[in-house]
Design a protein around this motif. Sequence first.
Motif, short mmCIF file in Angstrom:
data_model
loop_
_atom_site.label_atom_id
_atom_site.label_comp_id
_atom_site.label_asym_id
_atom_site.label_seq_id
_atom_site.Cartn_x
_atom_site.Cartn_y
_atom_site.Cartn_z
N SER A 1 0.83 -1.21 0.00
CA SER A 1 0.00 0.00 0.00
C SER A 1 0.86 1.26 0.00
O SER A 1 0.41 2.32 -0.43
N HIS A 2 2.08 1.13 0.49
CA HIS A 2 3.07 2.20 0.43
C HIS A 2 4.11 1.82 -0.63
O HIS A 2 4.83 0.84 -0.45
N LYS B 1 -6.69 4.91 -2.79
CA LYS B 1 -7.45 4.11 -3.75
C LYS B 1 -7.88 2.80 -3.09
O LYS B 1 -7.08 2.15 -2.42
N GLY B 2 -9.14 2.44 -3.30
CA GLY B 2 -9.60 1.12 -2.89
C GLY B 2 -10.28 1.04 -1.54
O GLY B 2 -10.62 -0.05 -1.08
N TRP C 1 -16.28 4.01 1.65
CA TRP C 1 -16.49 5.36 2.19
C TRP C 1 -16.41 5.39 3.71
O TRP C 1 -15.97 6.39 4.30
N LYS C 2 -16.80 4.29 4.38
CA LYS C 2 -16.75 4.27 5.84
C LYS C 2 -15.32 4.39 6.36
O LYS C 2 -15.06 5.07 7.35
N ARG C 3 -14.40 3.73 5.65
CA ARG C 3 -13.01 3.81 6.09
C ARG C 3 -12.42 5.19 5.81
O ARG C 3 -11.62 5.71 6.59
N HIS C 4 -12.83 5.80 4.70
CA HIS C 4 -12.43 7.18 4.43
C HIS C 4 -12.87 8.09 5.57
O HIS C 4 -12.08 8.91 6.08
N MET C 5 -14.12 7.95 5.97
CA MET C 5 -14.66 8.81 7.02
C MET C 5 -13.95 8.57 8.35
O MET C 5 -13.63 9.52 9.08
N MET C 6 -13.67 7.30 8.67
CA MET C 6 -13.00 6.98 9.92
C MET C 6 -11.60 7.59 9.94
O MET C 6 -11.16 8.16 10.95
N SER C 7 -10.88 7.48 8.82
CA SER C 7 -9.52 8.00 8.76
C SER C 7 -9.51 9.52 8.86
O SER C 7 -8.69 10.11 9.58
N ARG C 8 -10.42 10.18 8.15
CA ARG C 8 -10.50 11.64 8.22
C ARG C 8 -10.82 12.08 9.64
O ARG C 8 -10.25 13.06 10.16
N ALA C 9 -11.74 11.38 10.28
CA ALA C 9 -12.15 11.75 11.63
C ALA C 9 -11.01 11.59 12.62
O ALA C 9 -10.80 12.46 13.49
N ILE C 10 -10.25 10.49 12.54
CA ILE C 10 -9.17 10.27 13.49
C ILE C 10 -8.06 11.29 13.30
O ILE C 10 -7.43 11.74 14.27
N ALA D 1 11.14 18.20 16.92
CA ALA D 1 11.13 17.74 15.52
C ALA D 1 10.44 18.75 14.61
O ALA D 1 9.51 19.45 15.01
N LYS D 2 10.91 18.79 13.38
CA LYS D 2 10.23 19.53 12.31
C LYS D 2 9.61 18.50 11.38
O LYS D 2 10.20 17.43 11.14
N PHE D 3 8.45 18.81 10.83
CA PHE D 3 7.72 17.84 10.02
C PHE D 3 7.54 18.36 8.60
O PHE D 3 7.15 19.51 8.39
N VAL D 4 7.83 17.48 7.66
CA VAL D 4 7.64 17.78 6.24
C VAL D 4 6.77 16.67 5.66
O VAL D 4 7.02 15.48 5.90
N GLU D 5 5.76 17.05 4.88
CA GLU D 5 4.88 16.06 4.26
C GLU D 5 5.14 15.98 2.76
O GLU D 5 5.27 17.01 2.09
N VAL D 6 5.20 14.76 2.26
CA VAL D 6 5.39 14.48 0.84
C VAL D 6 4.16 13.70 0.36
O VAL D 6 3.81 12.68 0.96
N PRO D 7 3.49 14.14 -0.69
CA PRO D 7 2.27 13.45 -1.11
C PRO D 7 2.54 12.09 -1.74
O PRO D 7 3.53 11.90 -2.44
N PHE D 8 1.65 11.14 -1.47
CA PHE D 8 1.70 9.86 -2.15
C PHE D 8 0.28 9.29 -2.18
O PHE D 8 -0.59 9.72 -1.41
N THR D 9 0.06 8.33 -3.06
CA THR D 9 -1.25 7.69 -3.17
C THR D 9 -1.21 6.32 -2.51
O THR D 9 -0.44 5.44 -2.93
N PHE D 10 -2.01 6.16 -1.48
CA PHE D 10 -2.15 4.89 -0.78
C PHE D 10 -3.06 3.99 -1.60
O PHE D 10 -4.15 4.40 -2.01
#
Length: 238
Positions: free
Chosen positions: A93-94, A128-129, A132-141, A196-205
Amino acid sequence: MLIAVATYNEIDNLPIFVERLADTLPQVDLLVIDDGSPDGTGDWCDQEAKVNPQIHCLHRRGKPGLGSAIIAAMQYAVENQYELMVNLDADLSHPPEMIPELLQAWEENDPATTVVIGSRYIQGGGIKGWPWKRHMMSRAINLYTRWLLWLPMADCSGSFRAYPVKLLKRIDFDSFLSQGYSFFEEILFHLQREGAKFVEVPFTFVERQHGASKISLKKAMVAVATIFRLGLKVWCKI
């Protein structure tokens, strides 16, 4: 540099992961932390390690938890004096092909203090994949974690990350509340306290194609409770 993956019943995925990793970064070391997979994942790793000195296998009895597996990997990275540890999932997935982008972001910032996060929730990232319930759970957490722990990143719950080992040396892992999925939020909490300093790099799970997801509603609720306990430390200035 050390690449670390925690496995449980990933015999269909780990060989593909190792091949793709070798094609992308042939010189890195790989640590596989296997919790006694009955499908032979650990045995396969042992056989590969015999012919490839860059592969290392750590076997644990039972299933003490994903978080404790990553802690074991971090302690291994500290003890063996690596400069950077990259953690990702072995279920594909990564994408291992994305690791060089995390490395570039780490090198372009302060390597001693910069944690790089593979992010699903910034521009250019995605999932991807999932239903919708898992999308909502992840966004909420993620929203819940950012508010409770005052964390600055968009993706608090993913495990695709690069950690400078100099920072990991400062962490008291014995103080961790989480042994499971909330580890990924808790480690950010502790790292932020260490400057720590945090940097985010986009990727598609991409949701796994082989095997079953290990997360369950019970584990998710335990994670929510653990993050709440950490939040009390923030809001009560503990």
